[in-house]
Design a protein around this motif. Structure first.
Motif, PDB file in Angstrom:
ATOM      1  N   LYS A   1       0.600  -1.327  -0.317  1.00  0.00           N
ATOM      2  CA  LYS A   1      -0.125   0.512  -0.235  1.00  0.00           C
ATOM      3  C   LYS A   1       1.266   1.386  -0.178  1.00  0.00           C
ATOM      4  O   LYS A   1       0.393   2.838  -0.416  1.00  0.00           O
ATOM      5  N   ALA A   2       1.745   1.141   0.485  1.00  0.00           N
ATOM      6  CA  ALA A   2       3.057   2.232   1.186  1.00  0.00           C
ATOM      7  C   ALA A   2       3.657   2.663  -0.364  1.00  0.00           C
ATOM      8  O   ALA A   2       3.962   4.040  -0.866  1.00  0.00           O
ATOM      9  N   ASN A   3       4.361   1.752  -1.079  1.00  0.00           N
ATOM     10  CA  ASN A   3       4.706   1.823  -2.370  1.00  0.00           C
ATOM     11  C   ASN A   3       3.173   2.400  -3.537  1.00  0.00           C
ATOM     12  O   ASN A   3       3.577   3.557  -4.499  1.00  0.00           O
ATOM     13  N   GLU A   4       1.896   1.778  -3.507  1.00  0.00           N
ATOM     14  CA  GLU A   4       1.161   2.501  -4.435  1.00  0.00           C
ATOM     15  C   GLU A   4       0.236   3.790  -4.413  1.00  0.00           C
ATOM     16  O   GLU A   4       0.675   4.476  -4.965  1.00  0.00           O
ATOM     17  N   PHE A   5       0.906   4.259  -2.477  1.00  0.00           N
ATOM     18  CA  PHE A   5       0.585   5.327  -2.581  1.00  0.00           C
ATOM     19  C   PHE A   5       1.903   6.329  -3.148  1.00  0.00           C
ATOM     20  O   PHE A   5       1.217   7.930  -3.771  1.00  0.00           O
ATOM     21  N   ALA A   6       3.074   6.258  -2.792  1.00  0.00           N
ATOM     22  CA  ALA A   6       4.009   6.786  -2.961  1.00  0.00           C
ATOM     23  C   ALA A   6       3.842   6.311  -4.783  1.00  0.00           C
ATOM     24  O   ALA A   6       4.468   8.212  -5.485  1.00  0.00           O
ATOM     25  N   ASN A   7       3.993   5.579  -5.582  1.00  0.00           N
ATOM     26  CA  ASN A   7       4.101   5.604  -6.895  1.00  0.00           C
ATOM     27  C   ASN A   7       2.089   7.063  -7.246  1.00  0.00           C
ATOM     28  O   ASN A   7       2.918   7.717  -8.320  1.00  0.00           O
ATOM     29  N   GLU A   8       1.595   6.692  -6.803  1.00  0.00           N
ATOM     30  CA  GLU A   8       0.069   7.908  -7.023  1.00  0.00           C
ATOM     31  C   GLU A   8       0.550   9.241  -6.931  1.00  0.00           C
ATOM     32  O   GLU A   8       0.316  10.095  -7.972  1.00  0.00           O
ATOM     33  N   ALA A   9       1.906   9.089  -5.518  1.00  0.00           N
ATOM     34  CA  ALA A   9       2.362  10.466  -5.707  1.00  0.00           C
ATOM     35  C   ALA A   9       3.131  11.242  -6.940  1.00  0.00           C
ATOM     36  O   ALA A   9       3.029  12.205  -6.996  1.00  0.00           O
ATOM     37  N   LYS A  10       3.928  10.183  -6.953  1.00  0.00           N
ATOM     38  CA  LYS A  10       5.450  10.364  -8.018  1.00  0.00           C
ATOM     39  C   LYS A  10       4.345  11.233  -9.621  1.00  0.00           C
ATOM     40  O   LYS A  10       4.501  12.180  -9.930  1.00  0.00           O
ATOM     41  N   GLU A  11       3.432  10.376  -9.333  1.00  0.00           N
ATOM     42  CA  GLU A  11       2.381  10.071 -10.943  1.00  0.00           C
ATOM     43  C   GLU A  11       1.695  11.654 -10.854  1.00  0.00           C
ATOM     44  O   GLU A  11       2.373  11.961 -11.810  1.00  0.00           O
ATOM     45  N   THR A  12       1.115  11.756  -9.606  1.00  0.00           N
ATOM     46  CA  THR A  12       0.211  13.350  -9.151  1.00  0.00           C
ATOM     47  C   THR A  12       1.533  14.621  -9.848  1.00  0.00           C
ATOM     48  O   THR A  12       1.160  15.494 -10.106  1.00  0.00           O
ATOM     49  N   ALA A  13       2.725  14.801  -8.859  1.00  0.00           N
ATOM     50  CA  ALA A  13       3.443  15.821  -9.149  1.00  0.00           C
ATOM     51  C   ALA A  13       4.064  15.589 -10.559  1.00  0.00           C
ATOM     52  O   ALA A  13       4.377  17.042 -10.923  1.00  0.00           O
ATOM     53  N   SER A  14       4.110  14.378 -11.020  1.00  0.00           N
ATOM     54  CA  SER A  14       4.866  14.589 -12.948  1.00  0.00           C
ATOM     55  C   SER A  14       3.986  15.545 -13.472  1.00  0.00           C
ATOM     56  O   SER A  14       3.959  15.771 -14.348  1.00  0.00           O
ATOM     57  N   GLU A  15       2.496  15.110 -13.071  1.00  0.00           N
ATOM     58  CA  GLU A  15       1.473  15.738 -14.101  1.00  0.00           C
ATOM     59  C   GLU A  15       1.389  17.537 -13.418  1.00  0.00           C
ATOM     60  O   GLU A  15       0.876  18.635 -14.939  1.00  0.00           O
ATOM     61  N   PHE A  16       1.291  17.451 -12.821  1.00  0.00           N
ATOM     62  CA  PHE A  16       1.441  18.922 -12.115  1.00  0.00           C
ATOM     63  C   PHE A  16       2.458  19.517 -12.292  1.00  0.00           C
ATOM     64  O   PHE A  16       1.934  21.094 -12.849  1.00  0.00           O
ATOM     65  N   ALA A  17       3.696  18.472 -12.331  1.00  0.00           N
ATOM     66  CA  ALA A  17       4.802  19.761 -13.385  1.00  0.00           C
ATOM     67  C   ALA A  17       5.049  19.710 -14.440  1.00  0.00           C
ATOM     68  O   ALA A  17       5.485  20.878 -15.109  1.00  0.00           O
ATOM     69  N   ASN A  18       4.011  19.313 -15.697  1.00  0.00           N
ATOM     70  CA  ASN A  18       3.941  19.238 -16.481  1.00  0.00           C
ATOM     71  C   ASN A  18       2.999  19.748 -17.290  1.00  0.00           C
ATOM     72  O   ASN A  18       3.251  20.930 -17.774  1.00  0.00           O
ATOM     73  N   ASN A  19       1.589  20.406 -16.661  1.00  0.00           N
ATOM     74  CA  ASN A  19       0.804  21.330 -16.523  1.00  0.00           C
ATOM     75  C   ASN A  19       0.997  22.746 -16.301  1.00  0.00           C
ATOM     76  O   ASN A  19       0.937  23.616 -17.157  1.00  0.00           O
ATOM     77  N   ALA A  20       2.255  22.867 -15.006  1.00  0.00           N
ATOM     78  CA  ALA A  20       2.713  24.213 -14.856  1.00  0.00           C
ATOM     79  C   ALA A  20       4.193  24.428 -16.097  1.00  0.00           C
ATOM     80  O   ALA A  20       3.502  26.340 -16.727  1.00  0.00           O
TER      81      ALA A  20
END
Length: 115
Positions: free
Chosen positions: A14-33
């Motif tokens: 679960k922690a790994n899934e959460f970390a991967n989702e957080a990385k994905e979200t941060a990457s999407e945010f950075a690309n959109n910015a």
């Protein structure tokens, strides 16, 4: 003991899934910015607002790629105890009042560093 091990394994998964989702979200945010601030209109708005709020530091100059002029404005503001920051304020207002085409042609194509 095996229940404890299964619980630990589940928690790790679960922690790994959460970390991967957080990385994905941060990457999407950075690309959109990046996409948002790469456009001409948003560079105009960003430079204009920063010119008004933090004009004395020359940040609006750095946004437009005028590094030498940004340092000049920063040093002038320091030497004049902040009086030179009025230049950034005025430039910020000028940036925001120009049309998108005028701003692009003047400051990005024409490379006009001052006013």
């Amino acid at each position: 003991m095996s229940d404890h091990k299964n619980t630990n394994d589940n928690l790790k998964e679960k922690a790994n899934e959460f970390a991967n989702e957080a990385k994905e979200t941060a990457s999407e945010f950075a690309n959109n910015a990046k996409e948002t601030f790469a456009s001409t209109d948003n560079k105009k708005v960003l430079a204009g607002i920063l010119g008004i709020l933090l004009g004395g530091f020359g940040i609006h100059k750095f946004i437009l790629g005028y590094n030498k002029e940004g340092f000049i404005l920063l040093i002038a503001t320091i030497l004049t105890c902040g009086v030179a920051s009025i230049i950034g304020f005025i430039e910020g207002i000028i940036y925001l009042t120009k049309s998108d085409a005028d701003f692009y042609n003047t400051y990005q194509v024409g490379k006009k560093p001052w006013f």
